[in-house]
Design an enzyme around this catalytic site. Sequence first.
Site, PDB file in Angstrom:
ATOM      1  N   LYS A  54       0.852  -1.198   0.000  1.00  0.00           N
ATOM      2  CA  LYS A  54       0.000   0.000   0.000  1.00  0.00           C
ATOM      3  C   LYS A  54       0.888   1.248   0.000  1.00  0.00           C
ATOM      4  O   LYS A  54       0.623   2.207  -0.721  1.00  0.00           O
ATOM      5  CB  LYS A  54      -0.948  -0.014   1.215  1.00  0.00           C
ATOM      6  CG  LYS A  54      -2.067  -1.042   1.055  1.00  0.00           C
ATOM      7  CD  LYS A  54      -2.847  -1.327   2.332  1.00  0.00           C
ATOM      8  CE  LYS A  54      -3.864  -2.438   2.088  1.00  0.00           C
ATOM      9  NZ  LYS A  54      -4.617  -2.843   3.285  1.00  0.00           N
ATOM     10  N   GLN A  98      -4.432  -1.413   9.519  1.00  0.00           N
ATOM     11  CA  GLN A  98      -4.500  -2.759   8.953  1.00  0.00           C
ATOM     12  C   GLN A  98      -5.135  -3.726   9.948  1.00  0.00           C
ATOM     13  O   GLN A  98      -4.769  -3.767  11.124  1.00  0.00           O
ATOM     14  CB  GLN A  98      -3.077  -3.229   8.562  1.00  0.00           C
ATOM     15  CG  GLN A  98      -3.030  -4.549   7.806  1.00  0.00           C
ATOM     16  CD  GLN A  98      -3.685  -4.506   6.437  1.00  0.00           C
ATOM     17  OE1 GLN A  98      -3.721  -3.466   5.787  1.00  0.00           O
ATOM     18  NE2 GLN A  98      -4.222  -5.630   5.993  1.00  0.00           N
ATOM     19  N   ASP A 121     -10.842   3.212   4.137  1.00  0.00           N
ATOM     20  CA  ASP A 121     -11.228   1.793   4.115  1.00  0.00           C
ATOM     21  C   ASP A 121     -12.747   1.635   4.026  1.00  0.00           C
ATOM     22  O   ASP A 121     -13.246   0.553   3.726  1.00  0.00           O
ATOM     23  CB  ASP A 121     -10.770   1.132   5.421  1.00  0.00           C
ATOM     24  CG  ASP A 121      -9.608   0.185   5.237  1.00  0.00           C
ATOM     25  OD1 ASP A 121      -9.489  -0.397   4.154  1.00  0.00           O
ATOM     26  OD2 ASP A 121      -8.838   0.026   6.203  1.00  0.00           O
TER      27      ASP A 121
END
Length: 295
Positions: A54, A98, A121
């Site tokens: 990422k 994460q 997200d």
Amino acid sequence: MSAKILSGKDIAKQIRAELAEEIAQMKADHDVVPGLATVLVGENPASVSYVTSKNRTSKKLGMHSEQINLPADTTEEALLELIHKLNNDPKIDGILVQLPLPKDVDESKVLMAIDPGKDVDGFHPVNVGKMVVGEADFLPCTPAGIKQILIRSGVETSGAEVCVVGRSNIVGKPIANILLQKAEGANATVTLVHTRTKDVPAHCKRADILIVAAGVPKYVKGDWIKPGAVVIDVGVNRTGTTESGKAKLAGDVDFDEAVEVASAITPVPGGVGPMTITMLMVNTVKAAKIHHCID
Ligand code: GUN
């Protein structure tokens, strides 16, 4: 029959090329550089690999990127304090924590602490709610990637029977919600099956589009698939390591069987995986545009 391979890798490359241009334009016209902060707690090998990718991708596209690695014993309080700091940092447009988080940390509390305007997200309840009512700013990245694969491969979703296997908050529930919306690239009739469903193969067999996020390697067999169906395999299961030390991956679908029955299928690797990271970049650019009032 051998199914057409739907290469998420190629589609992601195309979207990233479009994004790189958009980012350069934002810098030239508005002096704005989209910023992403990723937060990794602990050293779960899959998570380390995702977060590293990422960050690498965001830098390659010309974005500002910060990777914050914290030890596995980080307290919930310290994590909440970091999120508060990132919420107030004007260089940061998107925050990604994460998952999964260590057992002692309340995942829901952490996700709720992220400013919904920086929640690239799409996991904050405000953004989940907006998605359900069809007013999303940020779609969760893996479902958004699946939607793009279907659109850019010319797969008709309107009126299609879609079966989603798996009810996770990250994939199953959101993709079911996205595809049932009254909207372009959606309008499907959606069935969601899970571990308590009585006859999973029977539901799969009715699907024109079968989306599998079960977390079980090679779970879906060839004879569960309707001839000519489109199969989207979201599974990334590490089944061992190659001699060169790379992870060996298997999807949630028995690819060798499915490829003989389906009309199109995403491979693992090179299918949904590269799209997830790319859609995170799309969301971060969108967040930066919202923050800086750029159309
Ligand atoms: N873990 C697995 N998939 C994801 C994702 O899309 N976002 C985050 N934050 N964690 C994940």
